[in-house]
Enzyme design. Sequence first.
Site, PDB file in Angstrom:
ATOM      1  CE  LYS A   1      36.359 -15.534  11.374  1.00  0.00           C
ATOM      2  NZ  LYS A   1      37.391 -14.603  11.003  1.00  0.00           N
TER       3      LYS A   1
ATOM      4  CG  ASN B   1      43.771 -15.844   2.002  1.00  0.00           C
ATOM      5  OD1 ASN B   1      43.443 -16.865   2.617  1.00  0.00           O
ATOM      6  ND2 ASN B   1      43.092 -15.381   0.961  1.00  0.00           N
TER       7      ASN B   1
ATOM      8  N   GLY C   1      42.864 -20.961   5.739  1.00  0.00           N
ATOM      9  CA  GLY C   1      42.509 -22.357   5.992  1.00  0.00           C
ATOM     10  C   GLY C   1      41.224 -22.573   6.767  1.00  0.00           C
TER      11      GLY C   1
ATOM     12  CB  CYS D   1      38.172 -22.757   0.516  1.00  0.00           C
ATOM     13  SG  CYS D   1      39.607 -22.326   1.514  1.00  0.00           S
TER      14      CYS D   1
ATOM     15  N   GLY E   1      42.471  -9.008  -4.219  1.00  0.00           N
ATOM     16  CA  GLY E   1      42.831  -7.587  -4.234  1.00  0.00           C
ATOM     17  C   GLY E   1      42.817  -6.978  -5.632  1.00  0.00           C
TER      18      GLY E   1
HETATM   19  C1  LIG Z   1      42.215 -13.087   4.119  1.00  0.00           C
HETATM   20  C2  LIG Z   1      41.139 -13.662   3.246  1.00  0.00           C
HETATM   21  C3  LIG Z   1      40.349 -14.709   3.720  1.00  0.00           C
HETATM   22  C4  LIG Z   1      39.344 -15.269   2.918  1.00  0.00           C
HETATM   23  N1  LIG Z   1      38.591 -16.271   3.432  1.00  0.00           N
HETATM   24  C5  LIG Z   1      37.556 -16.773   2.689  1.00  0.00           C
HETATM   25  C6  LIG Z   1      36.700 -17.786   3.230  1.00  0.00           C
HETATM   26  O1  LIG Z   1      36.854 -18.226   4.372  1.00  0.00           O
HETATM   27  N2  LIG Z   1      35.694 -18.266   2.454  1.00  0.00           N
HETATM   28  C7  LIG Z   1      35.467 -17.794   1.181  1.00  0.00           C
HETATM   29  O2  LIG Z   1      34.531 -18.224   0.530  1.00  0.00           O
HETATM   30  N3  LIG Z   1      36.270 -16.832   0.660  1.00  0.00           N
HETATM   31  C8  LIG Z   1      37.301 -16.313   1.369  1.00  0.00           C
HETATM   32  N4  LIG Z   1      38.108 -15.325   0.824  1.00  0.00           N
HETATM   33  C9  LIG Z   1      37.862 -14.850  -0.551  1.00  0.00           C
HETATM   34  C10 LIG Z   1      37.039 -13.574  -0.583  1.00  0.00           C
HETATM   35  O3  LIG Z   1      35.774 -13.762   0.019  1.00  0.00           O
HETATM   36  C11 LIG Z   1      36.865 -13.032  -2.005  1.00  0.00           C
HETATM   37  O4  LIG Z   1      36.106 -13.949  -2.758  1.00  0.00           O
HETATM   38  C12 LIG Z   1      38.191 -12.827  -2.719  1.00  0.00           C
HETATM   39  O5  LIG Z   1      39.165 -12.350  -1.817  1.00  0.00           O
HETATM   40  C13 LIG Z   1      38.097 -11.822  -3.889  1.00  0.00           C
HETATM   41  O6  LIG Z   1      37.688 -10.540  -3.463  1.00  0.00           O
HETATM   42  P1  LIG Z   1      38.709  -9.322  -3.094  1.00  0.00           P
HETATM   43  O7  LIG Z   1      39.657  -9.186  -4.231  1.00  0.00           O
HETATM   44  O8  LIG Z   1      37.795  -8.153  -2.886  1.00  0.00           O
HETATM   45  O9  LIG Z   1      39.393  -9.715  -1.853  1.00  0.00           O
HETATM   46  C14 LIG Z   1      39.132 -14.769   1.613  1.00  0.00           C
HETATM   47  C15 LIG Z   1      39.932 -13.714   1.134  1.00  0.00           C
HETATM   48  C16 LIG Z   1      40.922 -13.160   1.927  1.00  0.00           C
HETATM   49  C17 LIG Z   1      41.760 -12.028   1.391  1.00  0.00           C
END
Ligand SMILES: Cc1cc2nc3c(=O)[nH]c(=O)nc-3n(C[C@H](O)[C@H](O)[C@H](O)COP(=O)(O)O)c2cc1C
Lengths: 303, 238
Positions: free
Chosen positions: A45, A69, A72, A130, A217
């Site tokens: 995280k 999402n 934060g 972010c 997603g």
């Molecule tokens: C619930 C949630 C929380 C996330 N929190 C962070 C974060 O704290 N820092 C970050 O760099 N990316 C964060 N991401 C982004 C993911 O690391 C990733 O780059 C993005 O979701 C795309 O991949 P996915 O489609 O497999 O989820 C978050 C994504 C989700 C769904």
Amino acid sequence: MIKTHIRIGKTILKKPILGASGCSGWGNELLRFNDFSKIGGFVTKSITLNEKKGNEMPRIMETYGGLLNSIGLENRGVDYFIKNILPEIKDMECVKFLNLAFFEKSELEKMIAMLDSREGFDGYEINISCPNVAHGGISFNSSAADATSLLSGVRKMTEKTLLLKLSPAFEDSFEIGRIAEDMGFDGITFTNTYIGTAVDVKSRSFVFKNKQAGLSGPAIKPLSLMNVHKMRKKISIPIIAAGGVRTADDVLEYMILGASAVQVGTQLLVRPSVLEELCVELEERMKDLKIEDINELIGSIKE
Amino acid sequence: MSATLLDKKEISENIFLMTFSRSDKSLIYPGQFLSILHSSKEKILRRPFSIFSCSEDKVSVLVKRIGGGTTAITQMQAGESADILCPLGKPFEEKIDFTRTLFIAGGIGIAGINSFIRETKQIKMIFGDREGEFGKVIDFLGIECIYASESGLNKRKGRVTDFIGEFDFDTVVACGPKQMLRGVKERINGKRYFAVCEEIMACGVGLCNGCMVKYDDNTFRKVCTDGPVLDGNRIVYD
Ligand SMILES: Cc1cc2nc3c(=O)[nH]c(=O)nc-3n(C[C@H](O)[C@H](O)[C@H](O)COP(=O)(O)O)c2cc1C
Ligand SMILES: Cc1cc2nc3c(=O)[nH]c(=O)nc-3n(C[C@H](O)[C@H](O)[C@H](O)COP(=O)(O)OP(=O)(O)OC[C@H]3O[C@@H](n4cnc5c(N)ncnc54)[C@H](O)[C@@H]3O)c2cc1C
Ligand code: FES
């Protein structure tokens, strides 16, 4: 013997699959569902210098094929991480990257100074992408000039593997990727979430207090594939792709387009055991396709 | 975990008792829940449900059909396999003195309460719904309780909170909509209060920080791993 090792900076990944930041917790929640000796690793995280409370509820909303999402960057700060979390993750058997987020350059420098002499992790993923905080953070990602002044000097602070995580929301990301390569970064994580929103029709208001949220997603996979392809043309350091990875074929698609590894975010929330499952599935798929070394796949797209 | 749907009973319109096989050996505590992967293509997340009852090799949930996920789940047929994570949530290990505890359930919140009252049906309880639509569920459970309904049809007219004064107790366990949980807090003058909470969850296992509730000191708790049973007096219900 099928080879699945890949190298990013000083880090050897046994499998080219990592849990993405924000979807992997601090690793310990994943331990219940995955054998860490069989996976690539995970990114923590986001960690900030000081404690950060995170956004008001709701923080999550499902969309067709995806997830919005607005978490934060909630975390207890780097001190707490060093005292309470690092000791727990330090002996975990897989690769661990710390995702660092900040609002000013000095915060990033302080965090690296506090962390760098310690052991138990492989490197940093510097997060300037972010979408869920109001100031700092993502604004560095919107301009190559700002990113340059922000990132200069960071490479000198650490010998550990250094990744930069970028947003797909700004055209400047491609230029920033190139600048990071020149500065000596070891890899680019691409992409973070796409900026989206949702409206509550009854109250005619935004669903999220921050108005905007990050879309992730399966819905974003084609977009991130294209972005990885574009980034590959700009840079030659490893790309760690993220965006809608669910299956071994998703991993292969990203790698054929030039990614050296992938991260799994949203699907980890759906199937917390997916890291181990995907690593097994990937080897089977490589056998089917007669791929002996995963490295031969990287960037092998025929154009 | 791979499980099989063993039995599905429609207890009342849109409310199903679904029993699955289980292969894990964990002890299941009151208030814990499980999550089911469903086949609806529209939404991707698992759906969480309180563990209504369980034995060594079976686990049951009471599912109210309200949207795409619960529709897909309640359309499953006995014999079909399901992907379930179980048990989830922090084990609730406080001692409950049934003679001094008032249980309060609103609507499908009865599912969250049922796991607390496995040992005895001799309890103090208030149940509430809108217009008596849970009648068959309460009959099925065979619990003696004050049954409050907002329309008053065949039941006592009012909300659950209108009847708290009829009981002598020092602890409350409540499960139901947020407004109800808030109403309970306002009527019990700081007595010990275990609120069984629900929040929209993404992972249900502590990975995402999506399911937080706020406490009065401005700190957050994760419903999925710090709860779902939380200190009802400290929650900020907004
Ligand atoms: C619930 C949630 C929380 C996330 N929190 C962070 C974060 O704290 N820092 C970050 O760099 N990316 C964060 N991401 C982004 C993911 O690391 C990733 O780059 C993005 O979701 C795309 O991949 P996915 O489609 O497999 O989820 C978050 C994504 C989700 C769904
Ligand atoms: C810990 C926990 C225990 C639960 N236990 C039970 C149970 O025992 N039996 C049961 O029937 N349900 C229970 N729920 C609620 C259940 O998970 C939701 O009803 C279900 O996820 C809805 O899915 P859906 O796809 O059918 O509805 P959706 O199409 O996703 O939603 C339909 C409507 O319901 C709202 N909604 C969705 N999820 C929730 C939620 N978690 N809380 C309140 N409103 C929601 C949505 O905002 C929307 O307006 C529990 C929830 C949690 C978090
Ligand atoms: S639902 Fe993901 S942390 Fe609770």
